[in-house]
Design a protein around this motif. Structure first.
Motif, mmCIF file in Angstrom:
data_model
loop_
_atom_site.group_PDB
_atom_site.id
_atom_site.type_symbol
_atom_site.label_atom_id
_atom_site.label_comp_id
_atom_site.label_asym_id
_atom_site.label_seq_id
_atom_site.Cartn_x
_atom_site.Cartn_y
_atom_site.Cartn_z
ATOM 1 N N LEU A 147 -41.122 69.599 -28.206
ATOM 2 C CA LEU A 147 -40.074 69.055 -27.340
ATOM 3 C C LEU A 147 -40.200 69.520 -25.895
ATOM 4 N N LEU A 148 -40.501 70.797 -25.682
ATOM 5 C CA LEU A 148 -40.470 71.361 -24.333
ATOM 6 C C LEU A 148 -41.848 71.517 -23.713
ATOM 7 N N LYS A 149 -42.847 70.943 -24.332
ATOM 8 C CA LYS A 149 -44.190 71.015 -23.773
ATOM 9 C C LYS A 149 -44.221 70.297 -22.427
ATOM 10 N N GLY A 150 -44.668 70.998 -21.381
ATOM 11 C CA GLY A 150 -44.742 70.399 -20.048
ATOM 12 C C GLY A 150 -43.437 70.405 -19.282
ATOM 13 N N ILE A 151 -42.405 71.064 -19.816
ATOM 14 C CA ILE A 151 -41.104 71.122 -19.146
ATOM 15 C C ILE A 151 -40.969 72.467 -18.430
ATOM 16 N N ALA A 152 -40.552 72.432 -17.169
ATOM 17 C CA ALA A 152 -40.413 73.653 -16.374
ATOM 18 C C ALA A 152 -39.378 74.585 -17.008
ATOM 19 N N PRO A 153 -39.632 75.905 -17.016
ATOM 20 C CA PRO A 153 -38.674 76.863 -17.599
ATOM 21 C C PRO A 153 -37.286 76.773 -16.983
ATOM 22 N N GLU A 154 -37.212 76.509 -15.678
ATOM 23 C CA GLU A 154 -35.908 76.398 -15.024
ATOM 24 C C GLU A 154 -35.104 75.224 -15.586
ATOM 25 N N VAL A 155 -35.809 74.157 -15.931
ATOM 26 C CA VAL A 155 -35.147 72.988 -16.515
ATOM 27 C C VAL A 155 -34.621 73.320 -17.906
ATOM 28 N N VAL A 156 -35.428 74.056 -18.670
ATOM 29 C CA VAL A 156 -34.991 74.472 -20.006
ATOM 30 C C VAL A 156 -33.699 75.269 -19.913
ATOM 31 N N THR A 157 -33.618 76.172 -18.943
ATOM 32 C CA THR A 157 -32.414 76.987 -18.768
ATOM 33 C C THR A 157 -31.207 76.120 -18.424
ATOM 34 N N MET A 158 -31.393 75.159 -17.511
ATOM 35 C CA MET A 158 -30.286 74.309 -17.090
ATOM 36 C C MET A 158 -29.783 73.400 -18.208
ATOM 37 N N LEU A 159 -30.700 72.927 -19.046
ATOM 38 C CA LEU A 159 -30.331 71.930 -20.057
ATOM 39 C C LEU A 159 -30.169 72.519 -21.451
ATOM 40 N N LYS A 160 -30.313 73.836 -21.567
ATOM 41 C CA LYS A 160 -30.307 74.475 -22.879
ATOM 42 C C LYS A 160 -29.073 74.130 -23.691
ATOM 43 N N ASP A 161 -27.907 74.143 -23.055
ATOM 44 C CA ASP A 161 -26.656 73.950 -23.779
ATOM 45 C C ASP A 161 -26.071 72.556 -23.599
ATOM 46 N N ARG A 162 -26.881 71.642 -23.101
ATOM 47 C CA ARG A 162 -26.403 70.274 -22.876
ATOM 48 C C ARG A 162 -26.901 69.354 -23.985
ATOM 49 N N MET A 163 -26.072 68.381 -24.306
ATOM 50 C CA MET A 163 -26.468 67.416 -25.325
ATOM 51 C C MET A 163 -27.330 66.333 -24.670
ATOM 52 N N VAL A 164 -28.584 66.693 -24.449
ATOM 53 C CA VAL A 164 -29.528 65.828 -23.755
ATOM 54 C C VAL A 164 -30.235 64.933 -24.768
ATOM 55 N N SER A 165 -30.317 63.657 -24.448
ATOM 56 C CA SER A 165 -31.090 62.755 -25.300
ATOM 57 C C SER A 165 -32.543 63.227 -25.334
ATOM 58 N N GLN A 166 -33.141 63.271 -26.515
ATOM 59 C CA GLN A 166 -34.483 63.823 -26.639
ATOM 60 C C GLN A 166 -35.513 63.030 -25.838
ATOM 61 N N GLY A 167 -35.265 61.741 -25.650
ATOM 62 C CA GLY A 167 -36.188 60.934 -24.873
ATOM 63 C C GLY A 167 -36.253 61.335 -23.407
ATOM 64 N N VAL A 168 -35.229 62.080 -22.933
ATOM 65 C CA VAL A 168 -35.201 62.529 -21.542
ATOM 66 C C VAL A 168 -36.400 63.428 -21.243
ATOM 67 N N PHE A 169 -36.791 64.261 -22.201
ATOM 68 C CA PHE A 169 -37.873 65.209 -21.955
ATOM 69 C C PHE A 169 -39.208 64.492 -21.762
ATOM 70 N N ALA A 170 -39.392 63.380 -22.451
ATOM 71 C CA ALA A 170 -40.613 62.596 -22.258
ATOM 72 C C ALA A 170 -40.664 62.028 -20.839
ATOM 73 N N VAL A 171 -39.507 61.647 -20.299
ATOM 74 C CA VAL A 171 -39.452 61.138 -18.932
ATOM 75 C C VAL A 171 -39.709 62.265 -17.936
ATOM 76 N N LEU A 172 -39.101 63.417 -18.170
ATOM 77 C CA LEU A 172 -39.269 64.550 -17.260
ATOM 78 C C LEU A 172 -40.719 65.013 -17.193
ATOM 79 N N ARG A 173 -41.433 64.897 -18.304
ATOM 80 C CA ARG A 173 -42.835 65.335 -18.324
ATOM 81 C C ARG A 173 -43.712 64.551 -17.360
ATOM 82 N N LYS A 174 -43.259 63.375 -16.928
ATOM 83 C CA LYS A 174 -44.024 62.569 -15.982
ATOM 84 C C LYS A 174 -43.871 63.082 -14.546
ATOM 85 N N MET A 175 -42.943 64.020 -14.361
ATOM 86 C CA MET A 175 -42.683 64.565 -13.034
ATOM 87 C C MET A 175 -43.289 65.962 -12.908
ATOM 88 N N LYS A 176 -43.594 66.343 -11.680
ATOM 89 C CA LYS A 176 -44.052 67.703 -11.424
ATOM 90 C C LYS A 176 -42.870 68.662 -11.535
#
Length: 303
Positions: A147-176
């Motif tokens: 799930l978190l492969k390619g996701i910045a650690p700061e983003v993981v911290t911000m979204l850790k407790d949020r009910m984020v749609s899992q597809g969001v992480f695939a979109v985020l991976r396209k960004m630096k």
């Protein structure tokens, strides 16, 4: 340089479960709820990932007999009791009002599940057994491992407790990474954690901020002018968010102090009687404002 006080003690402690005092009563049917059953199953199979959050009750009691007020983790505490647990690992809050504590936690977010899955695998549990705990298909367990492969650690911290749609992480991976952080801040500020919102942010991202350097094709009916307008609006939203973020703590503190003063004022029988008699509309509005401030200070209903 301003000194920032830690919201919690640095070390966790182990507390007997009968020394932990809940701050709210659970519903009669809570043990039949899907959320509770999931928490119960994951604690049984994997254990508790995140300690309970507590605050010492008073300072004069001896360490062996000290009681702790439970700030967060009511369902986990109930599940521990049902499983026969006698002790719980706890984080000790330095503030019983929880100003420094993130009260917007909703357990079993996608990132929380990801951490549970990884811990279970590290413990040697088979994916099939973990899938049974979460009541999902075993193939989804393997997907969530990445799930978190390619996701910045700061983003993981911000979204850790949020009910984020899992597809969001695939979109985020396209960004630096830096753009991922900005995107996460936008989602938090708008309280929008859907795939479509993430795709809108992706569509307004400059090519140099993307991993492959190529912007996705705009959706049908979306013109370059629409994209340019969205880019301006998203940038303005991000700037507004940073301004609000910088002043939110101070504003909230002022409101809470004002609420405390008004509570004492309205607690005076003579004042309350006079206002009710001559200014009924004002006292009603004051009470509604005080309730709103109290609700904002507590945040949404927690586990």
């Amino acid at each position: 340089m301003t000194h920032v006080r830690n919201g919690f003690e640095r070390e966790t402690i182990t507390v007997p479960v009968d020394h932990i005092l809940p701050t709210r009563q659970l519903g009669k049917d809570i043990r039949q709820s899907p959320k509770y059953r999931t928490i119960l199953a994951t604690i049984r199979e994997v254990g508790i990932i995140e300690p309970l959050a507590v605050h010492p009750e008073g300072r004069g009691t001896g360490e062996d007999d000290r009681r702790y007020i439970l700030l967060d983790g009511h369902l986990r505490l109930e599940a521990l009791k049902e499983l026969g647990g006698t002790e719980a690992v706890c984080l000790v809050s330095t503030d019983d009002e929880g100003f420094t504590y993130n009260r917007r936690i909703n357990r079993l977010s996608p990132i929380q599940e990801h951490e549970m899955i990884l811990k279970g695998i590290e413990m040697g549990l088979a994916p099939e057994r973990i899938a049974q705990s979460f009541d999902i298909n075993v193939e989804r367990i393997r997907e969530r491992q990445q799930l978190l492969k390619g996701i910045a650690p700061e983003v993981v911290t911000m979204l850790k407790d949020r009910m984020v749609s899992q597809g969001v992480f695939a979109v985020l991976r396209k960004m630096k990474p830096m753009r991922q952080i900005v995107a996460a801040e936008m989602m938090v500020s708008a309280s929008r954690f859907t795939v479509n919102y993430a795709r809108m942010i992706l569509a307004t991202t400059r090519p140099e901020q993307l991993v492959d350097g190529h912007k996705p094709k705009p959706a049908a009916g979306v013109t370059p002018e629409d994209i340019a307008r969205m880019e301006r609006e998203m940038e303005k939203l991000h700037q507004d968010y940073r301004v609000v973020e910088d002043t939110l703590g101070e504003t909230m503190l002022v409101l809470v102090v004002a609420k405390g003063f008004m509570t004492k004022l309205l607690g005076n029988a003579a004042v309350a009687s006079y206002l009710a008699k001559h200014h009924g509309d004002i006292i009603g509005e004051l009470k509604r404002i005080m309730e709103a401030v109290a609700s904002d200070a507590r945040g949404p209903e927690r586990e």
